[in-house]
Write a protein that holds these residues in place. Structure first.
Motif, PDB file in Angstrom:
ATOM      1  N   LEU A 135      38.489  37.091  32.437  1.00 53.88           N
ATOM      2  CA  LEU A 135      38.998  37.148  33.716  1.00 53.88           C
ATOM      3  C   LEU A 135      40.549  37.782  33.684  1.00 53.88           C
ATOM      4  O   LEU A 135      41.075  38.218  34.485  1.00 53.88           O
ATOM      5  N   THR A 136      41.225  37.235  32.363  1.00 49.66           N
ATOM      6  CA  THR A 136      42.333  38.026  32.120  1.00 49.66           C
ATOM      7  C   THR A 136      42.489  39.539  32.297  1.00 49.66           C
ATOM      8  O   THR A 136      43.105  40.125  32.907  1.00 49.66           O
ATOM      9  N   PHE A 138      40.553  41.435  33.782  1.00 50.45           N
ATOM     10  CA  PHE A 138      40.142  41.994  35.327  1.00 50.45           C
ATOM     11  C   PHE A 138      41.638  41.921  35.898  1.00 50.45           C
ATOM     12  O   PHE A 138      41.720  42.441  37.129  1.00 50.45           O
ATOM     13  N   LEU A 139      42.112  40.457  36.025  1.00 47.99           N
ATOM     14  CA  LEU A 139      43.550  40.223  36.610  1.00 47.99           C
ATOM     15  C   LEU A 139      44.541  41.315  36.368  1.00 47.99           C
ATOM     16  O   LEU A 139      45.126  41.656  37.173  1.00 47.99           O
ATOM     17  N   VAL A 140      44.740  41.464  35.224  1.00 45.06           N
ATOM     18  CA  VAL A 140      45.695  42.513  34.567  1.00 45.06           C
ATOM     19  C   VAL A 140      45.352  43.909  35.171  1.00 45.06           C
ATOM     20  O   VAL A 140      46.027  44.523  35.505  1.00 45.06           O
ATOM     21  N   GLY A 141      43.919  44.243  35.171  1.00 41.45           N
ATOM     22  CA  GLY A 141      43.539  45.351  35.629  1.00 41.45           C
ATOM     23  C   GLY A 141      44.084  45.673  37.187  1.00 41.45           C
ATOM     24  O   GLY A 141      44.322  46.742  37.640  1.00 41.45           O
ATOM     25  N   TRP A 142      43.699  44.386  38.036  1.00 39.78           N
ATOM     26  CA  TRP A 142      43.860  44.414  39.185  1.00 39.78           C
ATOM     27  C   TRP A 142      45.341  44.810  39.566  1.00 39.78           C
ATOM     28  O   TRP A 142      45.944  45.495  40.326  1.00 39.78           O
ATOM     29  N   ASP A 189      35.382  26.277  33.337  1.00 42.16           N
ATOM     30  CA  ASP A 189      34.042  26.842  32.859  1.00 42.16           C
ATOM     31  C   ASP A 189      34.160  28.383  33.078  1.00 42.16           C
ATOM     32  O   ASP A 189      34.478  28.809  34.169  1.00 42.16           O
ATOM     33  N   ILE A 190      33.510  29.108  31.982  1.00 40.87           N
ATOM     34  CA  ILE A 190      33.468  30.572  32.160  1.00 40.87           C
ATOM     35  C   ILE A 190      32.743  31.011  33.297  1.00 40.87           C
ATOM     36  O   ILE A 190      32.964  32.028  33.838  1.00 40.87           O
ATOM     37  N   ARG A 191      31.821  30.236  33.663  1.00 40.41           N
ATOM     38  CA  ARG A 191      30.664  30.715  34.628  1.00 40.41           C
ATOM     39  C   ARG A 191      31.673  30.874  36.014  1.00 40.41           C
ATOM     40  O   ARG A 191      31.335  31.658  37.055  1.00 40.41           O
ATOM     41  N   ILE A 197      35.729  37.526  39.557  1.00 45.30           N
ATOM     42  CA  ILE A 197      35.395  39.099  39.153  1.00 45.30           C
ATOM     43  C   ILE A 197      34.514  39.751  40.085  1.00 45.30           C
ATOM     44  O   ILE A 197      34.734  41.029  40.267  1.00 45.30           O
ATOM     45  N   CYS A 198      33.554  38.839  40.358  1.00 46.22           N
ATOM     46  CA  CYS A 198      32.699  39.654  41.347  1.00 46.22           C
ATOM     47  C   CYS A 198      33.313  40.104  42.644  1.00 46.22           C
ATOM     48  O   CYS A 198      32.989  41.274  43.208  1.00 46.22           O
TER      49      CYS A 198
END
Length: 217
Positions: A135-136, A138-142, A189-191, A197-198
């Motif tokens: 998640l980190t 993807f958030l940084v990429g965002w 929970d990672i799930r 992300i999706c």
């Protein structure tokens, strides 16, 4: 200092704009704050699922609001009018050289970038809160995607973006530190992280399809 300023301007002109209407439409959609509302709702979903009471959820929402207040509102309300550095699109020296997309020029002043500060403060806060590496990423990429759109549109210099990222990163860390002093963060929970992300992936896909047909937000 003057050499740094001139280098900043030249660097901006190297990455600003293109001759592609597809890219123009894509960037206009990605830079629009409304585009990312589903992402915020996805993060809210993760927070609600991991925190079982209203107080816990409310504290996180308050912390996210504080990130926005310290990162963006301080910038727009205090720093920009105080420093009064022209946006590239309004700069008398290079304004005529900037590739303006669809007439979008932004406000007069651009130091520092509120887009960079806001998105990076949120990215850092939620990365430290949830502590899931994927998640980190993807958030940084965002956040960096948002930063690139501002360069492409010519409404910020690279220096504006850099300072915005530094300030936003500090704000995100600082607000998380305050949050941890008030309460103990829940375990995530990672799930659950696959939801935002999706959503990010879906937003990019829709933006690309819209740009293909010459449509943007």
């Amino acid at each position: 200092m003057e050499e740094i300023i001139q280098f900043d301007k030249q660097l901006l002109l190297m990455v600003n704009g293109s001759d592609s209407w597809f890219l123009d439409c894509l960037i206009l959609t990605l830079t629009n704050a409304k585009t990312w509302i589903p992402l915020y709702l996805g993060l809210l979903f993760v927070v609600i699922k991991a925190n079982k009471n209203v107080r816990a959820v409310g504290l996180i929402l308050a912390a996210a609001g504080l990130c926005y207040l310290l990162a963006g509102a301080v910038d727009d309300g205090i720093v920009k009018p105080l420093v009064a550095r022209w946006r590239p699109t309004h700069d008398p020296e290079i304004g005529s050289l900037v590739d303006v997309v669809n007439g979008y020029r932004g406000g007069k002043y651009g130091f520092f970038s509120a887009h960079a500060a806001n998105t990076f403060s949120i990215a850092i806060f939620f990365s430290l809160l949830i502590r899931q590496r994927m998640l980190t990423f993807f958030l940084v990429g965002w956040s960096l995607t948002n930063c690139y759109t501002r360069l492409y549109l010519g409404v910020h210099y690279p220096g504006d973006i850099t300072v915005g990222l530094i300030w936003g990163g500090f704000v995100g860390w600082f607000v998380h530190m305050l949050y941890c002093r008030i309460t103990t963060p829940a375990r995530y929970d990672i799930r659950l992280c696959y939801v935002p992300i999706c959503i990010l992936g879906l937003i990019f896909f829709i933006a690309v399809v819209m740009a293909y047909f010459g449509v943007y937000l």
